[in-house]
Design a protein around this motif. Structure first.
Motif, PDB file in Angstrom:
ATOM      1  N   MET A   1       0.917  -1.101  -0.097  1.00 56.32           N
ATOM      2  CA  MET A   1       0.007  -0.076  -0.116  1.00 56.32           C
ATOM      3  C   MET A   1       0.707   1.053  -0.167  1.00 56.32           C
ATOM      4  N   LYS A   2       0.471   2.336  -0.639  1.00 58.46           N
ATOM      5  CA  LYS A   2       1.153   3.569  -0.639  1.00 58.46           C
ATOM      6  C   LYS A   2       1.233   4.286   0.565  1.00 58.46           C
ATOM      7  N   PRO A   3       2.297   5.293   0.851  1.00 55.44           N
ATOM      8  CA  PRO A   3       2.061   6.210   1.960  1.00 55.44           C
ATOM      9  C   PRO A   3       0.794   6.807   1.868  1.00 55.44           C
ATOM     10  N   ILE A   4       0.468   7.253   3.091  1.00 59.48           N
ATOM     11  CA  ILE A   4      -1.168   7.845   3.167  1.00 59.48           C
ATOM     12  C   ILE A   4      -1.535   8.745   2.047  1.00 59.48           C
ATOM     13  N   ALA A   5      -0.521   9.824   1.632  1.00 58.16           N
ATOM     14  CA  ALA A   5      -0.789  11.019   0.937  1.00 58.16           C
ATOM     15  C   ALA A   5      -1.003  10.254  -0.770  1.00 58.16           C
ATOM     16  N   LYS A   6      -0.232   9.343  -0.912  1.00 53.30           N
ATOM     17  CA  LYS A   6      -0.459   8.726  -2.196  1.00 53.30           C
ATOM     18  C   LYS A   6      -1.570   7.849  -2.231  1.00 53.30           C
ATOM     19  N   PHE A   7      -1.876   7.188  -1.120  1.00 52.25           N
ATOM     20  CA  PHE A   7      -2.970   6.145  -1.173  1.00 52.25           C
ATOM     21  C   PHE A   7      -4.334   6.933  -1.305  1.00 52.25           C
ATOM     22  N   ILE A   8      -4.341   8.206  -0.832  1.00 50.11           N
ATOM     23  CA  ILE A   8      -5.543   9.095  -0.931  1.00 50.11           C
ATOM     24  C   ILE A   8      -5.845   9.421  -2.340  1.00 50.11           C
ATOM     25  N   ALA A   9      -4.807   9.523  -2.969  1.00 50.48           N
ATOM     26  CA  ALA A   9      -4.837  10.174  -4.165  1.00 50.48           C
ATOM     27  C   ALA A   9      -5.227   8.655  -5.225  1.00 50.48           C
ATOM     28  N   ALA A  10      -4.652   7.902  -5.088  1.00 47.78           N
ATOM     29  CA  ALA A  10      -5.003   6.677  -5.477  1.00 47.78           C
ATOM     30  C   ALA A  10      -6.363   6.189  -5.390  1.00 47.78           C
ATOM     31  N   ALA A  11      -6.911   6.223  -4.071  1.00 46.09           N
ATOM     32  CA  ALA A  11      -8.210   5.944  -3.764  1.00 46.09           C
ATOM     33  C   ALA A  11      -9.360   6.794  -4.649  1.00 46.09           C
ATOM     34  N   VAL A  12      -8.721   8.120  -4.698  1.00 46.05           N
ATOM     35  CA  VAL A  12     -10.020   9.198  -5.303  1.00 46.05           C
ATOM     36  C   VAL A  12      -9.904   8.662  -6.944  1.00 46.05           C
ATOM     37  N   PHE A  13      -8.951   8.400  -7.377  1.00 46.18           N
ATOM     38  CA  PHE A  13      -8.644   7.796  -8.860  1.00 46.18           C
ATOM     39  C   PHE A  13      -9.496   6.539  -8.838  1.00 46.18           C
ATOM     40  N   ALA A  14      -9.359   5.686  -8.081  1.00 49.87           N
ATOM     41  CA  ALA A  14     -10.118   4.436  -8.098  1.00 49.87           C
ATOM     42  C   ALA A  14     -11.619   4.470  -8.077  1.00 49.87           C
ATOM     43  N   ILE A  15     -12.068   5.068  -7.109  1.00 45.68           N
ATOM     44  CA  ILE A  15     -13.352   5.279  -6.928  1.00 45.68           C
ATOM     45  C   ILE A  15     -14.177   5.710  -8.410  1.00 45.68           C
ATOM     46  N   LEU A  44       4.889 -14.303  -7.779  1.00 44.40           N
ATOM     47  CA  LEU A  44       3.622 -13.740  -8.700  1.00 44.40           C
ATOM     48  C   LEU A  44       3.641 -12.312  -8.111  1.00 44.40           C
ATOM     49  N   ALA A  45       3.394 -11.377  -8.945  1.00 44.34           N
ATOM     50  CA  ALA A  45       3.196  -9.914  -8.623  1.00 44.34           C
ATOM     51  C   ALA A  45       1.898  -9.832  -9.078  1.00 44.34           C
ATOM     52  N   GLY A  46       0.857  -8.617  -8.522  1.00 39.92           N
ATOM     53  CA  GLY A  46      -0.132  -8.327  -8.927  1.00 39.92           C
ATOM     54  C   GLY A  46      -1.065  -7.335  -7.711  1.00 39.92           C
ATOM     55  N   GLY A  47      -0.479  -6.161  -7.626  1.00 41.85           N
ATOM     56  CA  GLY A  47      -1.141  -5.334  -6.744  1.00 41.85           C
ATOM     57  C   GLY A  47      -0.176  -5.509  -5.138  1.00 41.85           C
ATOM     58  N   CYS A  48      -0.713  -5.040  -4.151  1.00 45.28           N
ATOM     59  CA  CYS A  48      -0.373  -4.926  -2.940  1.00 45.28           C
ATOM     60  C   CYS A  48      -0.052  -6.490  -2.420  1.00 45.28           C
ATOM     61  N   ALA A  92       5.456  -8.554  -4.631  1.00 46.93           N
ATOM     62  CA  ALA A  92       5.367  -9.856  -5.343  1.00 46.93           C
ATOM     63  C   ALA A  92       5.211 -10.677  -3.899  1.00 46.93           C
ATOM     64  N   VAL A  93       5.059 -11.847  -4.478  1.00 48.49           N
ATOM     65  CA  VAL A  93       5.072 -13.010  -3.248  1.00 48.49           C
ATOM     66  C   VAL A  93       5.728 -14.153  -3.733  1.00 48.49           C
ATOM     67  N   ARG A  94       6.669 -14.848  -2.823  1.00 49.16           N
ATOM     68  CA  ARG A  94       7.316 -16.041  -3.184  1.00 49.16           C
ATOM     69  C   ARG A  94       6.618 -17.041  -2.426  1.00 49.16           C
ATOM     70  N   ILE A  95       6.252 -17.998  -3.414  1.00 49.00           N
ATOM     71  CA  ILE A  95       5.162 -19.105  -2.838  1.00 49.00           C
ATOM     72  C   ILE A  95       6.007 -20.384  -2.787  1.00 49.00           C
ATOM     73  N   ARG A  96       6.094 -21.120  -1.753  1.00 50.62           N
ATOM     74  CA  ARG A  96       6.947 -22.477  -1.736  1.00 50.62           C
ATOM     75  C   ARG A  96       5.833 -23.572  -1.374  1.00 50.62           C
ATOM     76  N   PHE A  97       5.716 -24.421  -2.625  1.00 51.12           N
ATOM     77  CA  PHE A  97       4.475 -25.239  -2.671  1.00 51.12           C
ATOM     78  C   PHE A  97       4.792 -26.580  -2.902  1.00 51.12           C
ATOM     79  N   ASP A  98       3.961 -27.532  -2.587  1.00 48.47           N
ATOM     80  CA  ASP A  98       4.303 -28.870  -2.728  1.00 48.47           C
ATOM     81  C   ASP A  98       3.576 -29.402  -4.227  1.00 48.47           C
TER      82      ASP A  98
END
Length: 214
Positions: A1-15, A44-48, A92-98
């Motif tokens: 997630m972005k720092p708060i100021a950037k998060f607010i701007a992103a949220a306005v755009f997203a709405i 895998l990478a795809g958002g927060c 991204a996340v690193r997934i260790r799987f069987d």
């Protein structure tokens, strides 16, 4: 997630845009990796990464999930630098799987069905910037083959109204700071988690009931 100021701007755009986050349950991959002995790694990478981690750590057959940064250098692999959107990293996340319990293709099916809208370029609602891009980092040639075939299959299937922009990339993975690890588990009432990631975990349970583990 972005720092708060950037998060607010992103949220306005997203709405204003308010795109769908996923197409729901997408078709199973027609090309998948063969079962193999021993544990394997998927990146895998795809958002927060909070939401990616929260979903995949609840999938049966997954042994461990680590949040981090992929696609950039070790020197810049820290949150304050990645958030500048100048380092080339993706959250991204690193997934260790069987692979005897859950296949690589099934992980990708969860990725496209639950965690990521692959039609969003350099963003995932409500987060904006290339560090939130949809990208797959294959760890071997077989994974690359499966990922490319699956993206092509989903493109033909009509599951999405817009073109898929998920990228196949290469590059090392670096773990994120300790406070990002197990973030949903440690911060279940965080507003971002409640709004954006709890529904993803619920979707995993609804769409993949045989794979879900609480």
């Amino acid at each position: 997630m972005k720092p708060i100021a950037k998060f607010i701007a992103a949220a306005v755009f997203a709405i204003a845009a308010m795109p769908a986050q996923s197409a729901g349950l997408v078709p199973a991959p027609q090309v998948d990796a063969a079962p193999a002995q021993g544990e394997q790694i998927a990146v895998l990478a795809g958002g927060c990464f909070w939401g990616l981690e929260a979903v995949f750590e609840r999938a049966r057959g997954v042994k461990d999930v680590v949040s981090g940064y992929a696609g950039g250098s070790r020197a810049d692999a820290r949150y304050d630098r990645v958030s500048s959107e100048t380092t080339g990293h993706a959250e991204a996340v690193r997934i260790r799987f069987d692979p005897r319990q859950i296949s690589y293709g099934t992980l990708l099916r969860i990725y496209f069905s639950v965690t990521t809208d692959p039609t969003q370029l350099n963003r995932q609602y409500p987060d904006v910037g290339p560090s939130y891009r949809s990208a797959i980092f294959p760890q071997n040639p077989e994974q690359a083959k499966v990922a490319r075939a699956y993206i092509a299959q989903l493109g033909r299937s009509g599951a999405y109204k817009q073109p898929i922009v998920t990228r196949i990339e290469s590059g090392p993975f670096f773990p994120a700071e300790a406070y990002h690890q197990d973030f949903m588990r440690n911060n279940p009432s965080h507003p971002y988690i409640v709004r954006h990631d709890v529904p993803k975990v619920a979707a995993l349970k609804r769409l993949f009931p045989k794979l879900y583990r609480g």
